[in-house]
Enzyme design. Sequence first.
Site, short mmCIF file in Angstrom:
data_model
loop_
_atom_site.label_atom_id
_atom_site.label_comp_id
_atom_site.label_asym_id
_atom_site.label_seq_id
_atom_site.Cartn_x
_atom_site.Cartn_y
_atom_site.Cartn_z
N THR A 196 0.85 -1.20 0.00
CA THR A 196 0.00 0.00 0.00
C THR A 196 0.88 1.25 0.00
O THR A 196 0.63 2.20 -0.74
CB THR A 196 -0.93 0.00 1.24
OG1 THR A 196 -1.56 -1.26 1.32
CG2 THR A 196 -1.96 1.09 1.15
N ASP A 253 2.99 -12.09 5.28
CA ASP A 253 3.73 -10.82 5.35
C ASP A 253 4.75 -10.86 6.48
O ASP A 253 5.90 -10.45 6.32
CB ASP A 253 2.77 -9.65 5.59
CG ASP A 253 2.03 -9.25 4.31
OD1 ASP A 253 2.25 -9.92 3.29
OD2 ASP A 253 1.23 -8.30 4.34
#
Length: 545
Positions: free
Chosen positions: A100, A392
């Site tokens: 992001t 992640d």
Amino acid sequence: MAAGQLGGQPIIILKEGSQRTAGREAQKSNIMAAKAVAGAVRTTLGPKGMDKMMVDNLGDVVITNDGVTILKEMDIEHPAAKMMVEIAKTQDAEVGDGTTTAVVLAGELLKQAEGLLDQEIHPTVIAAGYRAAADKAMEILNKIAVSVTVNDADFLKKIAITSMTGKGSGTAREELAALAVEAVKAVVDEDGSVDTDNITVEKKVGGGITDSELVHGMVIDKDRLHPNMPKKVTGAKIALLNAAIEIEKTEVDAKIEITSPDQLQAFLDQEESMLKGMVDNVIKTGANVVFCQKGIDDLAQHFLAKEGIYTVRRVKKSDMEKLARATGGRVVTSIHDLTEKDLGRAGLVEERKIGDEKMTFVEECENPKSVSIILRGGTEHVVDELNRAMEDALRVVGVVVEDKMLVPGGGAPEVELALRLREYAATVGGREQLAIEAFADSMEVIPKTLAENAGLDQIDSLVALRSQHEKGIKSSGLDMDTGVPVDMMKLGVVEPLRVKTQAINSAAEAAVMILRIDDVIASKAGGPAGGPGGMPGGMGGEDFE
């Protein structure tokens, strides 16, 4: 499309129905599309970011906070918008986190460039300024980075927690982060590299998030082959076979003529003794567990069960490789070549029921170079999002173990970069200085967005952060709960250096690439049915028609 007149005759260069958008118009359209993509993921940034619910044309639902997952699920048409998706994919492939951030940065760089283009500054000048600023940013980041070692479990855990924050892991972050760190430490190779493919993550619906566990060995999503086989084997000697325990059909079409019942019986007996021979070969080595990548004949299953050998068949190739790493065994492609040396070892092989499925656990391996994590959660969507958070976390911990460098989080590096880049811009002069200043302003979009998503005032937060950095507190970032600048290193909000360098580099490269486009030529897609212009309008209402 006529490109000119020659003796009154129009010259057709492009096929009918093609669209061409040139100059400022093309840049505007591309920048608008890229900004729309950045806008789509912007609200998910940070620990207080919101989630997106994506519903595809089949009605399947994905609820996620993960930038790259959102962009992959979105059906994006506009060519410039697709470049933004590429940034996220690259970031995900390289580091696993910060997707992001990379997209929001690229969007802001283009937004700032728009102002410069309006001042009649040439895209090439802006591109040169952005590249110089990106190089300088790498230099500054390396100065503020802190080194960390693989034994510093506390820091590694903090990195895992930071990457999981806001990704649906909620209250169980501590436990999951501890699992991630332990898993990565188990699979570090001698040369210090980490291949997170050696960590198997199995998702199982049922139980709570805190029921997730790490297995020092392998978990295989299969049960034992025959109910007469033992459920539990201690002191396991494991044969790993990439060969079928069944009678192969002949390559050539062969016919066997049988004229009497005795001959048929003899034929069946022969098959049975061949299968018995294969099983005997396995028994001779002393193996008491068999993992087979291919099929096993029913009769062979009977012989293996009779000998009390725990057997699993049709194991995935990737699982076989991980089993070999975990148990120290070798995958053998011919049963006749199987020897005792090829066997892997584990303290325990057991079938257990998790949720409503039976699975095989291979545990207590001496030095497992491959481990498994079982994730549990109340619903499928919770487990899926947990899985994304865990992926992640594993990736960022792996990256830090490899690079041994980390930076503070919470917008601290971006504010520091903005400050230092403005100082640098003053030394450059000329029109490039404006581009470097625009790059510095773009960096501040990260702390601004973090503040906005946490319900804080953007301007107040940014001013407070700037004043701390001007005083020389380089690791001062935003505390999302109080909105006050805090030393992020003390708070334990830290990220791998590579997350930041990769995000800034790829955002700068994508912004420069989009800026340099001054002509979009779109050929007509799919004949008249494609409608005028062929290319559907992209995002945010911009259009090619």
